[in-house]
Design a protein around this motif. Structure first.
Motif, mmCIF file in Angstrom:
data_model
loop_
_atom_site.group_PDB
_atom_site.id
_atom_site.type_symbol
_atom_site.label_atom_id
_atom_site.label_comp_id
_atom_site.label_asym_id
_atom_site.label_seq_id
_atom_site.Cartn_x
_atom_site.Cartn_y
_atom_site.Cartn_z
ATOM 1 N N PRO A 53 0.803 -1.226 0.000
ATOM 2 C CA PRO A 53 0.000 0.000 0.000
ATOM 3 C C PRO A 53 0.834 1.273 0.000
ATOM 4 C CG PRO A 53 -0.009 -1.010 2.177
ATOM 5 C CD PRO A 53 0.692 -1.972 1.257
ATOM 6 N N ASP A 54 2.061 1.195 0.459
ATOM 7 C CA ASP A 54 2.947 2.356 0.522
ATOM 8 C C ASP A 54 3.399 2.741 -0.889
ATOM 9 O OD1 ASP A 54 5.016 4.186 0.800
ATOM 10 O OD2 ASP A 54 5.839 3.223 2.577
ATOM 11 N N PRO A 55 3.096 3.963 -1.347
ATOM 12 C CA PRO A 55 3.476 4.379 -2.703
ATOM 13 C C PRO A 55 4.964 4.238 -3.003
ATOM 14 C CG PRO A 55 1.941 5.953 -1.764
ATOM 15 C CD PRO A 55 2.330 5.010 -0.663
ATOM 16 N N GLU A 56 5.830 4.505 -1.998
ATOM 17 C CA GLU A 56 7.271 4.392 -2.231
ATOM 18 C C GLU A 56 7.672 2.943 -2.472
ATOM 19 O OE1 GLU A 56 9.599 6.287 0.752
ATOM 20 O OE2 GLU A 56 8.711 8.277 0.414
ATOM 21 N N LYS A 57 7.044 2.018 -1.759
ATOM 22 C CA LYS A 57 7.330 0.602 -1.971
ATOM 23 C C LYS A 57 6.701 0.096 -3.267
ATOM 24 C CE LYS A 57 7.883 -0.549 2.926
ATOM 25 N NZ LYS A 57 7.391 -1.361 4.059
ATOM 26 N N GLN A 58 5.631 0.766 -3.700
ATOM 27 C CA GLN A 58 5.012 0.382 -4.962
ATOM 28 C C GLN A 58 5.942 0.608 -6.145
ATOM 29 O OE1 GLN A 58 1.098 1.852 -5.868
ATOM 30 N NE2 GLN A 58 0.284 1.312 -3.866
#
Length: 201
Positions: A53-58
């Motif tokens: 869910p984290d955009p940076e991890k996406q």
């Protein structure tokens, strides 16, 4: 170079989004991506993979799926209606929603912007920029057709996920890539290797 916005809805066929990213990033394009909450469930159902869910991890997630480490990729949370792509003052090449669910089509046709994906698409229409949707559904109901017509009348381009066979496809990826190439053609982006029609052989 202005970025292209990619919206990923909860329709089946997330391979279309993955292949789109693969070619855009490999060609060193700037991409701003937003995936709807429903797309998380589709990833789980189709691939047995959980999207973070984290955009940076996406960013790492999408890069690993596409197998590309070049280009510029920014991911946004589905609920972040304050993101850059939610404003008309943020200049883009336009937006491609691939794949596009009928729920998303209905929201866009009615101007309903509950999340960032719909808001970003609405921005393209109001600013007179290119909005391309790749519906992945069959059969179409009359409601679906009317919503798609409303979008087309508002200026969107409709590129159904319907492959061709004249380029002699040898794999599922070849069939997917045909649709991706035709969708990106709407932005005059030619970064997908495709044996284009040249007349009878």
């Amino acid at each position: 170079m202005k970025p292209i916005v990619i919206g990923v809805s909860g329709a089946s066929g997330l391979i279309y989004a993955v292949r789109t990213l693969k070619y855009l990033l490999a060609a060193d394009h700037r991409v701003e991506l937003v995936a709807s909450k429903a797309s998380y469930q589709v990833w789980q159902a189709e691939q047995g993979i959980k999207m973070p869910p984290d955009p940076e991890k996406q960013v790492d997630f999408w890069r690993s799926q596409a197998g590309v480490d070049t280009g510029q990729l920014t991911c946004h949370a589905a609920s972040d209606v304050g993101a850059s792509i939610a404003s008309g003052s943020y200049r883009t090449l336009g937006m491609l929603v691939i794949p596009c669910s009928m729920s998303t089509v209905a929201k866009l046709a009615q101007g309903l912007s509950g999340g960032l994906l719909e808001r970003a698409a609405d921005v393209q229409l109001k600013e007179g920029r290119k909005l391309v949707v790749v519906p992945r559904e069959t059969p179409f109901s009359l409601i679906h057709l009317r919503n798609l017509t409303a979008l087309a009348e508002a200026g969107a381009r409709i590129v159904p996920a319907i492959p061709a066979w004249y380029h002699n496809p040898q794999s599922i990826e070849d069939l997917v890539d045909f649709v991706v190439a035709r969708a990106l053609d709407q932005f005059e982006l030619d970064c997908v290797p495709l044996d284009r029609w040249r007349g009878p052989r």
